[in-house]
Design a protein around this motif. Structure first.
Motif, PDB file in Angstrom:
ATOM      1  N   ILE A  47       0.841  -1.200   0.000  1.00 28.48           N
ATOM      2  CA  ILE A  47       0.000   0.000   0.000  1.00 28.48           C
ATOM      3  C   ILE A  47       0.878   1.251   0.000  1.00 28.48           C
ATOM      4  O   ILE A  47       0.633   2.207  -0.746  1.00 28.48           O
ATOM      5  N   VAL A  48       1.918   1.237   0.808  1.00 32.91           N
ATOM      6  CA  VAL A  48       2.847   2.378   0.841  1.00 32.91           C
ATOM      7  C   VAL A  48       3.496   2.544  -0.538  1.00 32.91           C
ATOM      8  O   VAL A  48       3.616   3.661  -1.054  1.00 32.91           O
ATOM      9  N   GLY A  49       3.862   1.416  -1.154  1.00 29.58           N
ATOM     10  CA  GLY A  49       4.473   1.471  -2.481  1.00 29.58           C
ATOM     11  C   GLY A  49       3.531   2.065  -3.515  1.00 29.58           C
ATOM     12  O   GLY A  49       3.951   2.796  -4.417  1.00 29.58           O
ATOM     13  N   ARG A  50       2.232   1.800  -3.368  1.00 27.08           N
ATOM     14  CA  ARG A  50       1.244   2.303  -4.328  1.00 27.08           C
ATOM     15  C   ARG A  50       0.961   3.793  -4.132  1.00 27.08           C
ATOM     16  O   ARG A  50       0.736   4.510  -5.089  1.00 27.08           O
ATOM     17  N   LEU A  51       0.949   4.241  -2.872  1.00 26.21           N
ATOM     18  CA  LEU A  51       0.439   5.591  -2.590  1.00 26.21           C
ATOM     19  C   LEU A  51       1.488   6.641  -2.215  1.00 26.21           C
ATOM     20  O   LEU A  51       1.207   7.829  -2.289  1.00 26.21           O
ATOM     21  N   CYS A  52       2.652   6.208  -1.754  1.00 25.91           N
ATOM     22  CA  CYS A  52       3.558   7.179  -1.140  1.00 25.91           C
ATOM     23  C   CYS A  52       4.859   7.348  -1.922  1.00 25.91           C
ATOM     24  O   CYS A  52       5.527   6.374  -2.239  1.00 25.91           O
ATOM     25  N   GLU A  53       5.199   8.604  -2.189  1.00 27.50           N
ATOM     26  CA  GLU A  53       6.468   8.896  -2.861  1.00 27.50           C
ATOM     27  C   GLU A  53       7.645   8.788  -1.898  1.00 27.50           C
ATOM     28  O   GLU A  53       8.768   8.526  -2.306  1.00 27.50           O
ATOM     29  N   GLU A  54       7.378   9.052  -0.615  1.00 23.27           N
ATOM     30  CA  GLU A  54       8.446   9.042   0.398  1.00 23.27           C
ATOM     31  C   GLU A  54       8.087   8.023   1.473  1.00 23.27           C
ATOM     32  O   GLU A  54       6.907   7.838   1.800  1.00 23.27           O
ATOM     33  N   THR A  55       9.097   7.403   2.042  1.00 26.50           N
ATOM     34  CA  THR A  55       8.865   6.424   3.115  1.00 26.50           C
ATOM     35  C   THR A  55       9.830   6.650   4.268  1.00 26.50           C
ATOM     36  O   THR A  55      11.001   6.970   4.051  1.00 26.50           O
ATOM     37  N   VAL A  56       9.285   6.483   5.469  1.00 28.94           N
ATOM     38  CA  VAL A  56      10.084   6.528   6.684  1.00 28.94           C
ATOM     39  C   VAL A  56       9.942   5.165   7.355  1.00 28.94           C
ATOM     40  O   VAL A  56       8.836   4.645   7.464  1.00 28.94           O
ATOM     41  N   ILE A  57      11.049   4.572   7.769  1.00 32.76           N
ATOM     42  CA  ILE A  57      10.996   3.322   8.527  1.00 32.76           C
ATOM     43  C   ILE A  57      11.329   3.652   9.975  1.00 32.76           C
ATOM     44  O   ILE A  57      12.370   4.247  10.269  1.00 32.76           O
ATOM     45  N   LEU A  58      10.398   3.283  10.839  1.00 34.99           N
ATOM     46  CA  LEU A  58      10.524   3.611  12.253  1.00 34.99           C
ATOM     47  C   LEU A  58      10.791   2.327  13.032  1.00 34.99           C
ATOM     48  O   LEU A  58      10.142   1.299  12.802  1.00 34.99           O
ATOM     49  N   HIS A  59      11.752   2.406  13.953  1.00 35.45           N
ATOM     50  CA  HIS A  59      12.069   1.241  14.783  1.00 35.45           C
ATOM     51  C   HIS A  59      12.343   1.740  16.191  1.00 35.45           C
ATOM     52  O   HIS A  59      13.248   2.557  16.387  1.00 35.45           O
ATOM     53  N   ASP A  60      11.534   1.266  17.150  1.00 36.56           N
ATOM     54  CA  ASP A  60      11.709   1.673  18.552  1.00 36.56           C
ATOM     55  C   ASP A  60      11.836   3.185  18.729  1.00 36.56           C
ATOM     56  O   ASP A  60      12.705   3.660  19.461  1.00 36.56           O
ATOM     57  N   GLY A  61      10.967   3.937  18.063  1.00 33.63           N
ATOM     58  CA  GLY A  61      10.935   5.383  18.273  1.00 33.63           C
ATOM     59  C   GLY A  61      12.026   6.161  17.578  1.00 33.63           C
ATOM     60  O   GLY A  61      12.221   7.345  17.860  1.00 33.63           O
ATOM     61  N   ARG A  62      12.734   5.493  16.668  1.00 37.57           N
ATOM     62  CA  ARG A  62      13.768   6.192  15.906  1.00 37.57           C
ATOM     63  C   ARG A  62      13.570   5.913  14.417  1.00 37.57           C
ATOM     64  O   ARG A  62      13.179   4.813  14.043  1.00 37.57           O
ATOM     65  N   ILE A  63      13.888   6.928  13.584  1.00 36.01           N
ATOM     66  CA  ILE A  63      13.846   6.703  12.135  1.00 36.01           C
ATOM     67  C   ILE A  63      15.146   6.015  11.744  1.00 36.01           C
ATOM     68  O   ILE A  63      16.225   6.545  11.995  1.00 36.01           O
ATOM     69  N   VAL A  64      15.022   4.818  11.180  1.00 39.57           N
ATOM     70  CA  VAL A  64      16.232   4.093  10.799  1.00 39.57           C
ATOM     71  C   VAL A  64      16.520   4.237   9.306  1.00 39.57           C
ATOM     72  O   VAL A  64      17.622   3.948   8.851  1.00 39.57           O
ATOM     73  N   GLU A  65      15.513   4.693   8.563  1.00 38.64           N
ATOM     74  CA  GLU A  65      15.725   4.870   7.132  1.00 38.64           C
ATOM     75  C   GLU A  65      14.635   5.800   6.616  1.00 38.64           C
ATOM     76  O   GLU A  65      13.494   5.698   7.040  1.00 38.64           O
ATOM     77  N   GLN A  66      14.996   6.706   5.711  1.00 35.76           N
ATOM     78  CA  GLN A  66      13.963   7.529   5.077  1.00 35.76           C
ATOM     79  C   GLN A  66      14.463   7.989   3.721  1.00 35.76           C
ATOM     80  O   GLN A  66      15.657   8.147   3.512  1.00 35.76           O
ATOM     81  N   GLY A  67      13.510   8.189   2.801  1.00 34.92           N
ATOM     82  CA  GLY A  67      13.882   8.619   1.460  1.00 34.92           C
ATOM     83  C   GLY A  67      12.792   8.261   0.482  1.00 34.92           C
ATOM     84  O   GLY A  67      11.705   7.830   0.887  1.00 34.92           O
ATOM     85  N   PRO A  68      13.068   8.423  -0.834  1.00 39.89           N
ATOM     86  CA  PRO A  68      12.070   8.047  -1.837  1.00 39.89           C
ATOM     87  C   PRO A  68      11.677   6.575  -1.654  1.00 39.89           C
ATOM     88  O   PRO A  68      12.542   5.729  -1.422  1.00 39.89           O
ATOM     89  N   THR A  69      10.375   6.302  -1.736  1.00 37.66           N
ATOM     90  CA  THR A  69       9.857   4.961  -1.458  1.00 37.66           C
ATOM     91  C   THR A  69      10.560   3.888  -2.278  1.00 37.66           C
ATOM     92  O   THR A  69      10.911   2.821  -1.756  1.00 37.66           O
ATOM     93  N   LEU A  70      10.780   4.192  -3.554  1.00 42.84           N
ATOM     94  CA  LEU A  70      11.416   3.210  -4.422  1.00 42.84           C
ATOM     95  C   LEU A  70      12.785   2.800  -3.875  1.00 42.84           C
ATOM     96  O   LEU A  70      13.129   1.614  -3.844  1.00 42.84           O
ATOM     97  N   ASP A  71      13.550   3.789  -3.420  1.00 40.84           N
ATOM     98  CA  ASP A  71      14.885   3.487  -2.885  1.00 40.84           C
ATOM     99  C   ASP A  71      14.772   2.683  -1.598  1.00 40.84           C
ATOM    100  O   ASP A  71      15.479   1.704  -1.397  1.00 40.84           O
TER     101      ASP A  71
END
Ligand SMILES: Nc1ncnc2c1ncn2[C@@H]1O[C@H](COP(=O)(O)OP(=O)(O)OP(=O)(O)O)[C@@H](O)[C@H]1O
Ligand SMILES: [Mg+2]
Length: 267
Positions: free
Chosen positions: A221-245
């Motif tokens: 769903i995120v891949g279909r709708l979102c240009e940007e993605t943030v990955i959250l783990h234990d209250g910290r962003i561990v990765e963020q950037g263009p969804t495709l990347d």
């Protein structure tokens, strides 16, 4: 409906629509204090929908409630169009409430069964003092979500789960927002209608230039709708950037593990 043209990536010098700056959030006090967000930095730009992904308890809903100004950070700040929301004047808060709308997860609990659809859709038009012909606007809103104006006289109990979520989304569109914030907007729905609601959100992005900020467990769903993605783990962003990347070439070991657990990526 007024369409906001979506700028393409990197061409905008506008401040972000929404931003979190070094945000921390602690629940409870003293010995029971529990810090669940540790220095979150993120930006939401017009036309760049943001997906927030992470395990249960990672802090995703807490981030949404801060972005909606439903709660305040323990440290750091929330910005709306480049300026802090804290101590914003009433007129600016009204502009914020019109511009940033929340889609609830479950339409069974978010729609008042005693109100007709007409009343449900007029309520935000009245409370947010939206100018114009409200009767015409109700018809327009129903059509925008794939329903028909004659449905305005009916009550939520007379609709299916998918139709109710369409009504709930129509209500969020009432003040012509720029951003829809959604916490698992399809997860309470039957699998058969889930895809229809996802397609409706995609259509609102294309036709109205809506920018989404959404939490989803479902990476497709995120891949279909979102240009940007943030990955959250234990209250910290561990990765963020263009969804495709993020989805195809994750750099962080946690993201790699998370994606490896997904049976298949969007094609
Ligand atoms: N009102 C609250 N009071 C105390 N602790 C809370 C409160 N809301 C959330 N928490 C805690 O904060 C942490 C993050 O919760 P949050 O609801 O943001 O997670 P989430 O990523 O949305 O999880 P889920 O995928 O299960 O919805 C959890 O440890 C949760 O127990
Ligand atoms: Mg949550």
């Amino acid at each position: 409906m007024t369409a906001t043209p979506a700028p393409t990536a990197g061409t905008t010098s506008q401040p972000p629509l929404l931003a979190l700056r070094e945000v921390h959030r602690t629940y409870g006090h003293g010995a029971r204090a529990n810090t669940v967000l540790h220095g979150i930095d993120l930006e939401v730009h017009a036309g760049r929908s943001l997906g927030i992904v992470g395990e249960s308890g990672a802090g995703k809903s807490t981030i949404l409630s801060l972005l909606m100004a439903l709660s305040s950070p323990s440290a750091g700040q929330v910005e709306f169009r480049g300026a802090p929301l804290r101590r914003a004047r009433a007129s600016r808060m009204r502009e914020f409430r019109r511009s940033v709308q929340l889609v609830f997860q479950d339409p069974r609990s978010s729609l008042d069964p005693r109100m007709s659809v007409d009343q449900i859709l007029r309520e935000p038009l009245e409370s947010l003092v939206v100018p114009g012909d409200h009767r015409a606007r109700v018809a327009e809103l129903l059509e925008a979500v794939g329903l028909t104006p004659d449905m305005a006289a009916r009550y939520p109990g007379e609709f299916s789960g998918g139709q109710r979520q369409r009504i709930a989304i129509a209500r969020t569109l009432a003040p012509s927002p720029q951003v829809l914030v959604a916490d698992e907007p399809a997860s309470a729905l039957d699998v058969s209608v889930r895809a229809q609601i996802i397609e409706l959100l995609a259509q609102l992005k294309d036709e109205l230039g809506m920018t989404l900020v959404m939490v989803s467990h479902d990476i497709a769903i995120v891949g279909r709708l979102c240009e940007e993605t943030v990955i959250l783990h234990d209250g910290r962003i561990v990765e963020q950037g263009p969804t495709l990347d993020v989805l195809t070439a994750p750099k962080d070991p946690y993201t790699q593990k998370l994606l490896a657990a997904v049976p298949q990526l969007p094609g």
